[in-house]
Design a protein around this motif. Structure first.
Motif, PDB file in Angstrom:
ATOM      1  N   SER A 105       0.843  -1.208   0.000  1.00 47.79           N
ATOM      2  CA  SER A 105       0.000   0.000   0.000  1.00 47.79           C
ATOM      3  C   SER A 105       0.867   1.243   0.000  1.00 47.79           C
ATOM      4  O   SER A 105       1.973   1.228   0.540  1.00 47.79           O
ATOM      5  CB  SER A 105      -0.807   0.067   1.293  1.00 47.79           C
ATOM      6  OG  SER A 105      -1.780  -0.899   1.345  1.00 47.79           O
ATOM      7  N   ASP A 112      -4.178  -6.116   9.808  1.00 49.28           N
ATOM      8  CA  ASP A 112      -4.042  -6.047   8.347  1.00 49.28           C
ATOM      9  C   ASP A 112      -4.339  -7.440   7.813  1.00 49.28           C
ATOM     10  O   ASP A 112      -3.590  -8.394   8.063  1.00 49.28           O
ATOM     11  CB  ASP A 112      -2.634  -5.580   7.952  1.00 49.28           C
ATOM     12  CG  ASP A 112      -2.472  -5.456   6.437  1.00 49.28           C
ATOM     13  OD1 ASP A 112      -3.434  -5.750   5.696  1.00 49.28           O
ATOM     14  OD2 ASP A 112      -1.372  -5.063   5.990  1.00 49.28           O
ATOM     15  N   GLY A 143      -4.202  -9.936   5.163  1.00 50.88           N
ATOM     16  CA  GLY A 143      -3.382 -10.090   3.955  1.00 50.88           C
ATOM     17  C   GLY A 143      -2.242  -9.090   4.062  1.00 50.88           C
ATOM     18  O   GLY A 143      -2.179  -8.113   3.324  1.00 50.88           O
ATOM     19  N   GLU A 167      -1.258 -13.411   7.073  1.00 48.98           N
ATOM     20  CA  GLU A 167      -0.723 -13.594   5.716  1.00 48.98           C
ATOM     21  C   GLU A 167      -0.623 -15.092   5.435  1.00 48.98           C
ATOM     22  O   GLU A 167      -0.131 -15.836   6.279  1.00 48.98           O
ATOM     23  CB  GLU A 167       0.657 -12.923   5.619  1.00 48.98           C
ATOM     24  CG  GLU A 167       1.431 -13.198   4.353  1.00 48.98           C
ATOM     25  CD  GLU A 167       0.691 -12.829   3.071  1.00 48.98           C
ATOM     26  OE1 GLU A 167       0.239 -11.678   2.945  1.00 48.98           O
ATOM     27  OE2 GLU A 167       0.558 -13.709   2.193  1.00 48.98           O
ATOM     28  N   ALA A 190      -6.902 -16.045   5.909  1.00 48.78           N
ATOM     29  CA  ALA A 190      -7.723 -15.039   6.607  1.00 48.78           C
ATOM     30  C   ALA A 190      -9.053 -15.620   7.081  1.00 48.78           C
ATOM     31  O   ALA A 190      -9.602 -15.158   8.078  1.00 48.78           O
ATOM     32  CB  ALA A 190      -7.972 -13.850   5.680  1.00 48.78           C
TER      33      ALA A 190
HETATM   34  C1  LIG Z   1      -2.334  -6.436  -2.196  1.00 49.55           C
HETATM   35  S1  LIG Z   1      -1.338  -7.301  -1.012  1.00 49.55           S
HETATM   36  C2  LIG Z   1      -1.469  -6.209   0.387  1.00 49.55           C
HETATM   37  C3  LIG Z   1      -0.276  -6.236   1.317  1.00 49.55           C
HETATM   38  C4  LIG Z   1      -0.371  -5.334   2.550  1.00 49.55           C
HETATM   39  N1  LIG Z   1      -1.643  -5.468   3.211  1.00 49.55           N
HETATM   40  C5  LIG Z   1      -0.200  -3.875   2.198  1.00 49.55           C
HETATM   41  O1  LIG Z   1      -1.221  -3.189   2.115  1.00 49.55           O
HETATM   42  O2  LIG Z   1       0.933  -3.414   2.001  1.00 49.55           O
HETATM   43  C6  LIG Z   1      -2.455  -8.657  -0.586  1.00 49.55           C
HETATM   44  C7  LIG Z   1      -1.843  -9.698   0.326  1.00 49.55           C
HETATM   45  O3  LIG Z   1      -2.878 -10.582   0.770  1.00 49.55           O
HETATM   46  C8  LIG Z   1      -2.357 -11.902   0.871  1.00 49.55           C
HETATM   47  N2  LIG Z   1      -3.500 -12.854   0.820  1.00 49.55           N
HETATM   48  C9  LIG Z   1      -4.282 -13.121  -0.255  1.00 49.55           C
HETATM   49  N3  LIG Z   1      -5.241 -14.021   0.071  1.00 49.55           N
HETATM   50  C10 LIG Z   1      -5.083 -14.306   1.382  1.00 49.55           C
HETATM   51  C11 LIG Z   1      -5.788 -15.153   2.311  1.00 49.55           C
HETATM   52  N4  LIG Z   1      -6.860 -15.885   1.928  1.00 49.55           N
HETATM   53  N5  LIG Z   1      -5.357 -15.189   3.588  1.00 49.55           N
HETATM   54  C12 LIG Z   1      -4.268 -14.464   3.986  1.00 49.55           C
HETATM   55  N6  LIG Z   1      -3.563 -13.658   3.149  1.00 49.55           N
HETATM   56  C13 LIG Z   1      -3.972 -13.555   1.873  1.00 49.55           C
HETATM   57  C14 LIG Z   1      -1.403 -11.985  -0.314  1.00 49.55           C
HETATM   58  O4  LIG Z   1      -0.452 -13.016  -0.154  1.00 49.55           O
HETATM   59  C15 LIG Z   1      -0.779 -10.585  -0.315  1.00 49.55           C
HETATM   60  O5  LIG Z   1       0.374 -10.541   0.472  1.00 49.55           O
END
Ligand SMILES: C[S@@+](CC[C@H](N)C(=O)[O-])C[C@H]1O[C@@H](n2cnc3c(N)ncnc32)[C@H](O)[C@@H]1O
Length: 255
Positions: A55, A78, A80, A102, A135
């Motif tokens: 982000s 947070d 993910g 995560e 999540a």
């Molecule tokens: C767009 S990135 C956002 C990273 C961080 N929140 C930021 O804003 O800098 C989305 C993240 O969600 C994680 N993710 C996707 N599906 C997920 C799930 N079902 N459970 C946990 N993490 C998940 C991905 O691996 C990725 O690291």
């Protein structure tokens, strides 16, 4: 150069410098895009996950200013959390605790390194922890919370996570804030559907101070992103559920 190109170049330069300085100052590394294909992810929801894109931290800092001034009773989550950039931004505020969820083992490992380096560089900050897992399995903490989502997954997963949070709210009605970030012109993922799901949660309302008062400078800098914020109505109110009647008309009832 077209005016739109000038705007884009201002945005990119300002954001890149800010993020670079944030990482250098805190001795962390949160930059770079990572696709999920080759990562170790023990989840049937892997295909619905968004790649790691950090982000824009500065935008999130602006949004934090619209949360209550005293955050000592709030847990920040947070959902993910990737390499942990937003956990570290949250750690500059006085939250009760900060949790990242995560599901990619490699990203979780990087976030742990970043948390350790951040702790060495900043002596006083709230406790920060990272949970490795999906999540949908995350246990919603008791007490007041702020949930942050950078459009991490598709609608079916979002639906399950929101059900878990709503169930927790039904057990313990309390103040909860939601922050939902996406890229404005994203296609092929569920950003709009996820935002719509949030908007349909009858126990939430838009956080007006944020949604109405973003200044022109923020809009210029972060025009590629859309961040919406929501809050629960005053604690103690039961959840109002909206249902569609046989004729399709929306009706509300208390649960
Ligand atoms: C767009 S990135 C956002 C990273 C961080 N929140 C930021 O804003 O800098 C989305 C993240 O969600 C994680 N993710 C996707 N599906 C997920 C799930 N079902 N459970 C946990 N993490 C998940 C991905 O691996 C990725 O690291």
């Amino acid at each position: 150069m077209m005016i739109e190109d000038v705007k884009l170049s201002i945005r990119h330069r300002a954001q890149r410098n800010y993020e670079r300085q944030f990482d250098e100052r805190n001795r962390v590394q949160t930059d770079g895009i990572v696709t999920l294909g080759r990562l170790t992810i023990e989840s049937p929801n892997k295909n619905m996950g968004s790649e790691y894109v950090p982000s824009p931290g500065r935008l999130i800092e602006h949004a934090f200013a619209h949360l209550p001034p005293d955050l000592r009773e709030y847990t920040f989550i947070d959902v993910g959390s990737g390499k942990g950039r937003i956990l570290l931004h949250a750690a500059l505020h006085d939250f009760k605790q900060i949790i990242g969820v995560e599901f990619a083992a490699e990203l979780h490992a990087i976030s742990k390194q970043n948390i350790a380096a951040f702790s060495a560089a900043n002596k006083h900050h709230p406790p920060i922890s990272g949970v490795l897992g999906d999540a949908i399995d995350f246990i919603i903490p008791d007490g007041k919370c702020v949930f942050f989502f950078y459009n991490p997954f598709g609608r079916p997963v979002m639906e399950r996570v929101l059900e878990n949070i709503a169930a927790s709210y039904r057990q313990e009605p309390r103040k909860i804030y939601f922050m939902f970030l996406s890229l404005k012109h994203e296609r092929g993922n569920d950003a709009d559907a996820n935002r719509e799901l949030l908007e349909r949660q009858a126990y939430l309302r838009p956080l007006k101070s944020w949604n109405a008062n973003r200044g022109a400078w923020i809009k210029l800098q972060f025009g590629s992103h859309k961040l919406t914020m929501y809050e629960t109505a005053d604690a103690g109110n039961p959840i109002k559920r909206r249902q569609r009647g046989a004729n399709g008309a929306a009706a509300s009832h208390l649960e």
